[in-house]
Design a protein around this motif. Structure first.
Motif, PDB file in Angstrom:
ATOM      1  N   PHE A 193       0.799  -1.230   0.000  1.00  0.00           N
ATOM      2  CA  PHE A 193       0.000   0.000   0.000  1.00  0.00           C
ATOM      3  C   PHE A 193       0.827   1.272   0.000  1.00  0.00           C
ATOM      4  CE2 PHE A 193       0.838  -1.126   4.352  1.00  0.00           C
ATOM      5  CZ  PHE A 193       1.103   0.076   4.972  1.00  0.00           C
ATOM      6  N   ARG A 194       0.190   2.297  -0.546  1.00  0.00           N
ATOM      7  CA  ARG A 194       0.677   3.675  -0.429  1.00  0.00           C
ATOM      8  C   ARG A 194      -0.059   4.356   0.715  1.00  0.00           C
ATOM      9  NH1 ARG A 194       0.535   5.713  -6.642  1.00  0.00           N
ATOM     10  NH2 ARG A 194       2.408   6.881  -6.212  1.00  0.00           N
ATOM     11  N   ARG A 195      -1.289   3.933   0.921  1.00  0.00           N
ATOM     12  CA  ARG A 195      -2.164   4.557   1.909  1.00  0.00           C
ATOM     13  C   ARG A 195      -2.958   3.461   2.608  1.00  0.00           C
ATOM     14  NH1 ARG A 195      -2.168  10.103   1.647  1.00  0.00           N
ATOM     15  NH2 ARG A 195      -4.171  11.009   2.044  1.00  0.00           N
ATOM     16  N   ALA A 196      -3.124   3.583   3.937  1.00  0.00           N
ATOM     17  CA  ALA A 196      -3.906   2.610   4.716  1.00  0.00           C
ATOM     18  C   ALA A 196      -4.624   3.339   5.843  1.00  0.00           C
ATOM     19  CB  ALA A 196      -2.993   1.532   5.290  1.00  0.00           C
ATOM     20  N   ASN A 197      -5.935   3.156   5.910  1.00  0.00           N
ATOM     21  CA  ASN A 197      -6.764   3.759   6.960  1.00  0.00           C
ATOM     22  C   ASN A 197      -7.598   2.677   7.623  1.00  0.00           C
ATOM     23  OD1 ASN A 197      -6.118   6.514   6.466  1.00  0.00           O
ATOM     24  ND2 ASN A 197      -7.531   6.543   4.755  1.00  0.00           N
ATOM     25  N   GLU A 198      -7.999   2.960   8.855  1.00  0.00           N
ATOM     26  CA  GLU A 198      -8.858   2.011   9.576  1.00  0.00           C
ATOM     27  C   GLU A 198      -9.791   2.762  10.514  1.00  0.00           C
ATOM     28  OE1 GLU A 198      -7.743  -2.022  11.618  1.00  0.00           O
ATOM     29  OE2 GLU A 198      -7.278  -0.374  12.999  1.00  0.00           O
ATOM     30  N   ARG A 210     -19.394  11.743  12.540  1.00  0.00           N
ATOM     31  CA  ARG A 210     -19.336  12.766  13.594  1.00  0.00           C
ATOM     32  C   ARG A 210     -17.969  12.844  14.281  1.00  0.00           C
ATOM     33  NH1 ARG A 210     -24.294  10.496  14.160  1.00  0.00           N
ATOM     34  NH2 ARG A 210     -23.687   9.232  15.943  1.00  0.00           N
ATOM     35  N   SER A 211     -17.118  11.870  14.027  1.00  0.00           N
ATOM     36  CA  SER A 211     -15.786  11.843  14.629  1.00  0.00           C
ATOM     37  C   SER A 211     -14.778  12.355  13.600  1.00  0.00           C
ATOM     38  CB  SER A 211     -15.437  10.406  15.020  1.00  0.00           C
ATOM     39  OG  SER A 211     -14.055  10.254  15.235  1.00  0.00           O
ATOM     40  N   PRO A 212     -14.076  13.456  13.880  1.00  0.00           N
ATOM     41  CA  PRO A 212     -13.178  14.032  12.867  1.00  0.00           C
ATOM     42  C   PRO A 212     -12.178  13.035  12.271  1.00  0.00           C
ATOM     43  CG  PRO A 212     -13.440  15.552  14.682  1.00  0.00           C
ATOM     44  CD  PRO A 212     -14.114  14.270  15.101  1.00  0.00           C
ATOM     45  N   GLY A 213     -11.543  12.221  13.093  1.00  0.00           N
ATOM     46  CA  GLY A 213     -10.558  11.267  12.576  1.00  0.00           C
ATOM     47  C   GLY A 213     -11.175  10.189  11.705  1.00  0.00           C
ATOM     48  N   HIS A 214     -12.302   9.661  12.148  1.00  0.00           N
ATOM     49  CA  HIS A 214     -12.983   8.623  11.371  1.00  0.00           C
ATOM     50  C   HIS A 214     -13.544   9.197  10.065  1.00  0.00           C
ATOM     51  CE1 HIS A 214     -13.138   6.799  15.464  1.00  0.00           C
ATOM     52  NE2 HIS A 214     -12.716   5.766  14.760  1.00  0.00           N
ATOM     53  N   ARG A 215     -14.088  10.399  10.166  1.00  0.00           N
ATOM     54  CA  ARG A 215     -14.604  11.082   8.968  1.00  0.00           C
ATOM     55  C   ARG A 215     -13.476  11.275   7.955  1.00  0.00           C
ATOM     56  NH1 ARG A 215     -18.879  14.785   7.855  1.00  0.00           N
ATOM     57  NH2 ARG A 215     -18.294  16.204   6.186  1.00  0.00           N
ATOM     58  N   HIS A 216     -12.324  11.721   8.439  1.00  0.00           N
ATOM     59  CA  HIS A 216     -11.168  11.913   7.557  1.00  0.00           C
ATOM     60  C   HIS A 216     -10.819  10.599   6.839  1.00  0.00           C
ATOM     61  CE1 HIS A 216      -7.252  13.094   6.056  1.00  0.00           C
ATOM     62  NE2 HIS A 216      -6.789  11.967   6.575  1.00  0.00           N
ATOM     63  N   ASN A 217     -10.818   9.493   7.571  1.00  0.00           N
ATOM     64  CA  ASN A 217     -10.498   8.204   6.955  1.00  0.00           C
ATOM     65  C   ASN A 217     -11.498   7.828   5.863  1.00  0.00           C
ATOM     66  OD1 ASN A 217      -8.268   7.897   8.573  1.00  0.00           O
ATOM     67  ND2 ASN A 217      -9.267   6.500  10.004  1.00  0.00           N
ATOM     68  N   MET A 218     -12.783   8.066   6.111  1.00  0.00           N
ATOM     69  CA  MET A 218     -13.803   7.706   5.111  1.00  0.00           C
ATOM     70  C   MET A 218     -13.738   8.621   3.894  1.00  0.00           C
ATOM     71  SD  MET A 218     -17.200   6.425   7.102  1.00  0.00           S
ATOM     72  CE  MET A 218     -17.661   8.026   7.643  1.00  0.00           C
ATOM     73  N   LEU A 219     -13.347   9.870   4.108  1.00  0.00           N
ATOM     74  CA  LEU A 219     -13.330  10.846   3.020  1.00  0.00           C
ATOM     75  C   LEU A 219     -11.914  11.115   2.501  1.00  0.00           C
ATOM     76  CD1 LEU A 219     -15.972  13.415   4.351  1.00  0.00           C
ATOM     77  CD2 LEU A 219     -16.325  11.383   2.920  1.00  0.00           C
ATOM     78  N   ASP A 220     -11.001  10.218   2.776  1.00  0.00           N
ATOM     79  CA  ASP A 220      -9.617  10.385   2.328  1.00  0.00           C
ATOM     80  C   ASP A 220      -9.556  10.225   0.815  1.00  0.00           C
ATOM     81  OD1 ASP A 220      -6.913  10.237   1.745  1.00  0.00           O
ATOM     82  OD2 ASP A 220      -6.455   8.823   3.354  1.00  0.00           O
TER      83      ASP A 220
END
Length: 157
Positions: free
Chosen positions: A96-101, A119-129
């Motif tokens: 991978f180049r990028r990995a989110n969880e 509603r969670s900034p970190g989780h939102r960022h991961n989904m919208l990366d």
């Protein structure tokens, strides 16, 4: 190879399969994962982002981590073996180049878990990366009946 060493080798080889077999998927789990994927991609479309493609390889990464969290009655980004998401991607053969969880515990349906992540900034960022292209989802029922959710997203090298 002496019999005791052979038995020990077989047991070590079978342990991942045994723990996966012990994992209890909830009734309708496939439909729930499908709805979560649709909701994540809906949120991405609203943000002007490309749809995440489903990845069977990443589904496996997410499912194993959901099962691990359920088996140990916890919600954690760290596996019971100390692994982090990148290591779990590598173990599965996903370069991978990028990995989110994202992980979650206790939400009963797709709308609730995706809403909590949004509603969670970190989780939102991961989904919208915008740097990710593929999606994997895992879902397991713990011994207490609560659902353990795992979303992973990535971009291959």
């Amino acid at each position: 190879m002496p019999l005791p060493r052979l038995a020990a080798s077989l047991l070590l080889f079978m342990l991942p399969a045994l723990s996966a077999a012990a994992c209890t998927p909830p009734p309708g789990g496939d439909a729930l994962r499908h709805e979560v994927a649709a909701r994540i991609n809906h949120e991405r479309a609203r943000a002007g982002l490309a749809t995440l493609r489903p990845s069977p390889l990443l589904d496996g990464v997410a499912q194993r981590h959901a099962c691990d969290n359920a088996a140990h009655n916890r919600m954690s980004h760290t596996g019971s073996d100390g692994s982090q998401v990148g290591e779990r991607f590598r173990r599965a053969g996903y370069s991978f180049r990028r990995a989110n969880e994202n992980v979650a515990l206790g939400q009963r349906d797709a709308a609730t878990v995706v809403g909590a992540w949004m509603r969670s900034p970190g989780h939102r960022h991961n989904m919208l990366d915008r740097g990710t292209q593929e999606l994997g989802l895992g879902l397991a029922r713990g011994a207490d009946g609560r659902l353990h959710w795992v979303m992973v997203s990535g971009r291959r090298r």
